[in-house]
Write a protein that holds these residues in place. Sequence first.
Motif, short mmCIF file in Angstrom:
data_model
loop_
_atom_site.label_atom_id
_atom_site.label_comp_id
_atom_site.label_asym_id
_atom_site.label_seq_id
_atom_site.Cartn_x
_atom_site.Cartn_y
_atom_site.Cartn_z
N THR A 465 0.84 -1.22 0.00
CA THR A 465 0.00 0.00 0.00
C THR A 465 0.87 1.26 0.00
N ARG A 466 2.03 1.19 0.55
CA ARG A 466 2.92 2.36 0.60
C ARG A 466 3.76 2.42 -0.67
N ARG A 467 3.75 3.61 -1.33
CA ARG A 467 4.48 3.79 -2.57
C ARG A 467 5.79 4.52 -2.28
N GLY A 468 6.88 3.83 -2.55
CA GLY A 468 8.19 4.45 -2.37
C GLY A 468 8.69 5.11 -3.65
N PHE A 469 9.90 5.67 -3.56
CA PHE A 469 10.49 6.34 -4.72
C PHE A 469 10.72 5.36 -5.86
N GLY A 470 11.15 4.12 -5.51
CA GLY A 470 11.43 3.14 -6.55
C GLY A 470 10.18 2.80 -7.33
N THR A 471 9.07 2.57 -6.63
CA THR A 471 7.82 2.25 -7.32
C THR A 471 7.38 3.39 -8.23
N GLU A 472 7.48 4.62 -7.72
CA GLU A 472 7.09 5.79 -8.51
C GLU A 472 8.01 5.96 -9.73
N LEU A 473 9.32 5.72 -9.53
CA LEU A 473 10.27 5.82 -10.63
C LEU A 473 9.93 4.84 -11.73
N ILE A 474 9.67 3.60 -11.34
CA ILE A 474 9.43 2.55 -12.32
C ILE A 474 8.11 2.76 -13.04
N GLU A 475 7.05 3.12 -12.30
CA GLU A 475 5.73 3.20 -12.91
C GLU A 475 5.46 4.53 -13.61
N ARG A 476 6.02 5.61 -13.10
CA ARG A 476 5.66 6.91 -13.66
C ARG A 476 6.79 7.57 -14.45
N ILE A 477 7.98 7.60 -13.87
CA ILE A 477 9.06 8.34 -14.51
C ILE A 477 9.50 7.68 -15.81
N LEU A 478 9.51 6.34 -15.85
CA LEU A 478 9.83 5.66 -17.09
C LEU A 478 8.85 6.05 -18.20
N ALA A 479 7.57 6.13 -17.82
CA ALA A 479 6.56 6.52 -18.81
C ALA A 479 6.72 7.98 -19.21
N TYR A 480 7.01 8.85 -18.25
CA TYR A 480 7.10 10.30 -18.53
C TYR A 480 8.36 10.65 -19.33
N ASP A 481 9.49 10.09 -18.90
CA ASP A 481 10.75 10.44 -19.56
C ASP A 481 10.98 9.72 -20.88
N LEU A 482 10.58 8.44 -20.94
CA LEU A 482 10.96 7.62 -22.08
C LEU A 482 9.77 7.12 -22.90
N GLY A 483 8.59 7.48 -22.50
CA GLY A 483 7.43 6.96 -23.22
C GLY A 483 7.27 5.47 -23.03
#
Length: 518
Positions: A465-483
């Motif tokens: 249930t707790r979202r850490g930086f790693g989860t956010e990086l993998i799920e969101r930043i990969l999509a935002y930065d690299l499509g």
Amino acid sequence: MVDSEQMMRRQKVLADFGEFALRSGDLDAVLTEACRLVAEALGTGRAKILEIQEDGQCLFVRAGVGWKLDIVGHLRLPMSERSSETYSINEGKPVITQDIAKEERFEVPEFMKEAGVVALANVPIFVPGGQAFGLLQVDDTKPRAFSEEDTEFLRTYATLLGPVIDRLHKVRTLHRQEESFRLIVENTLDYAIVLTDAEDRITEWTPGAQAVFGWTADEIKGQYSAILFTPEDREAGEDRKEIETARREGFAPNVRWHLHKDGSRVFIEGVVRALRESNGELRGFLKIGQDVTERIQAEERLRESERHAKLLLAELQHRVRNTLAVVRSIARRTVQTSESVEDYAMHLEGRIDAFARVQAAVTRTPDAGLELTTLVADTLLSVAAQEGERVRHIKGPNVRLQAKAAETVALAIHELATNAVKYGALSAEQGRIEVEWTIEESPEQPRLVLRWTETGVRLSGEKPTRRGFGTELIERILAYDLGGEANLEFTPDGLHCTISLPATGDLVLENAQPARRS
């Protein structure tokens, strides 16, 4: 009195000398022949011509007959005030000495006394314009009363000598100038000198022109000079424009690329000048140009280097800004997800180290990208150095990531490895990790699909249930930065993560050969 036979003989001497002078271009030979003929005509057996030298300080025995070898071409006499020679030249009139033993007006040179000279006659020689060249002197070994007819004959002879000497001097000077010009032309090999006729056909082709353009004189003569222009300049009519400008204005600049015989190009800086006769009729064109190809190419390389340097500077500034932005983002997100200062420091140091390793690698070869196999292996090694035997294999085709993709993927692998050490496969003795990737075709574009699979660890199977930086990086930043897309699946046996990225040239450099590392 001179009888008719003597008169005829002297006229013949003048005629013979004139013919000889017209045939010969050798001044010394002409002067020697002049001495022989005059000595024969006057019956003296000896004669000499003295030339003024050293700015009027001496007289040089330039030619003569009846004298020892060490006199003619060697002896110099000072132009003293008491010499008959000096007096004759300065006054411009003949000097007669019937018997030097009785001569009180002038001093007679010792070499003449030693040679047995008794009587002499001097006549000055002037070249056109009135400048004194020297004098003609006839010498006799017995007393002699030179008559007025003798003196007039000598004056006439000297008058004929002056223009001959002047002409031969000019011819010699011209020959020297022509020889100097020839040497200059033949040894100036980085300058092309070309003559064309009024129709611009090549008539003269120097060694410099051959060195610059490659054609020999035999190959090029008779050709229109347009052969030297590049095809695009001929198409644009630049060859005709150049000639018309020179014809109209007298000259035209010739600064452009030209064609070499072998098809290469040479850059010429030069000029074309119209050559006209005294009546204004066009005779042809003189074209002189220097080959400055090396300089032009060096300047172009310098400009290219400057452009490249500006691009590198812009790229560096862009990278620095992006790097600082990523570091700020890592620091901010790490604060938000850390439970303590110690936890913050540990996570921040690890994430920045992961990012720095990629930065160092892509900076060394910015255009080559970073090999995915190396990136995954090095990241795992940095996080779990003691757990290497638990990583079963890292395999996939030989793929290189561009800098932007490598930075983000490295951070994602770092987060997955850190999580595996703390909570996942690398925290349990039986835990194992497999990392593999493929290039998969899709209707829109190929995609790089990376799969991270953990086994041998007991999980609840439910997503935390707790979202850490790693989860956010993998799920969101990969999509935002690299499509890209990422899917985290928490199975009872361990974490499964699938990352999919567009395999485009902006992100991925792909080679056909597969690469394996087990």
